[in-house]
Design a protein around this motif. Sequence first.
Motif, PDB file in Angstrom:
ATOM      1  N   SER A   8      -6.702  45.403  13.299  1.00  0.00           N
ATOM      2  CA  SER A   8      -5.482  46.056  14.000  1.00  0.00           C
ATOM      3  C   SER A   8      -5.941  46.524  15.371  1.00  0.00           C
ATOM      4  CB  SER A   8      -5.131  47.054  13.194  1.00  0.00           C
ATOM      5  OG  SER A   8      -5.988  48.380  13.213  1.00  0.00           O
ATOM      6  N   HIS A  10      -7.251  46.184  19.181  1.00  0.00           N
ATOM      7  CA  HIS A  10      -6.900  45.237  20.530  1.00  0.00           C
ATOM      8  C   HIS A  10      -8.312  45.380  21.266  1.00  0.00           C
ATOM      9  CE1 HIS A  10      -5.327  43.120  23.892  1.00  0.00           C
ATOM     10  NE2 HIS A  10      -5.755  43.795  24.594  1.00  0.00           N
ATOM     11  N   GLN A  26      -6.693  50.182  15.210  1.00  0.00           N
ATOM     12  CA  GLN A  26      -5.838  50.576  16.260  1.00  0.00           C
ATOM     13  C   GLN A  26      -6.400  51.032  17.461  1.00  0.00           C
ATOM     14  OE1 GLN A  26      -2.661  53.103  14.621  1.00  0.00           O
ATOM     15  NE2 GLN A  26      -1.917  51.293  13.271  1.00  0.00           N
ATOM     16  N   HIS A  43     -10.681  55.402  14.825  1.00  0.00           N
ATOM     17  CA  HIS A  43      -9.242  55.020  14.980  1.00  0.00           C
ATOM     18  C   HIS A  43      -8.407  55.548  16.291  1.00  0.00           C
ATOM     19  CE1 HIS A  43      -5.397  54.707  12.591  1.00  0.00           C
ATOM     20  NE2 HIS A  43      -4.894  55.406  13.754  1.00  0.00           N
ATOM     21  N   GLY A  44      -7.874  54.521  16.947  1.00  0.00           N
ATOM     22  CA  GLY A  44      -7.116  55.083  18.173  1.00  0.00           C
ATOM     23  C   GLY A  44      -7.553  55.414  19.611  1.00  0.00           C
TER      24      GLY A  44
END
Length: 264
Positions: A8, A10, A26, A43-44
């Motif tokens: 997930s 990028h 993410q 995450h993120g």
Amino acid sequence: MSARIHPSAHVDPTARLADGVEIGPQAFVDADVVIGEGTCLMHGAHVGRWTTLGKNNRLFPGAVLGHEPQDLGYKGEESHTLIGDGNVFREGVTVHRGNRPGTQTLVGNNNYLMVNSHVAHNCILGNHIILVNGALLAGHVEVGDRAIISGNCQVHQFVRIGAFAMMRGGSGAAKDIPPFCINDGLNWIRAINTVGLKRNGYSAERIRAIKEAFKVIFRSEMGLEAALEKIEGELKVTEDVASMLAFIRASKRGIGSGRGSSRE
């Protein structure tokens, strides 16, 4: 051993990831990014364009490094964010790239930036620095090695903070803070950071020399230049004291004042 990238996440095709890099769910890695071995994006986490990260950095959820500066004059030109090795960026930390073409924001090695602390464009951070939750550095701020910026502190643009200095929680600095000193309130140089110096192996003799110089600068009624001349003429000018005097003489914004000093 190649990089591990969550499905997930990028990662721009132009990004260069060393072996052992971990990119979590993410997370976002923009174009022209370089990430060194062992660095982990949780995450993120977000790494903006033209950012270079060294080895073994940890980006916690929501950390944003190398995004556009908060400067209305910035028009998207290439500028950089250069991060060393072994740094920790906790949740919500922001570090912005330089604000003009070819400029950069620099973060050294083994720094610990806690939740929601902010490093603006063109700042220069040394090594082993701690930014506590909510600490805010405006543009072009310089922070020396092993300084501590406590919770919710605010630092004006172009201010310099010396090595081993400390800002107490909620304090502000619109003037330079010399090495080894504690800043309290707004621009009040309260004391020497004795505890921090002891923790870093400074002997009683070294600390005593720093304190004697501090008293002349911040606890006398002398003007600043007269105080510096008195130290050089009458006190033992150790390497530590010499670094303090050099820092003060190089100040463009002026230094904070001590209670009892006649200087503004």
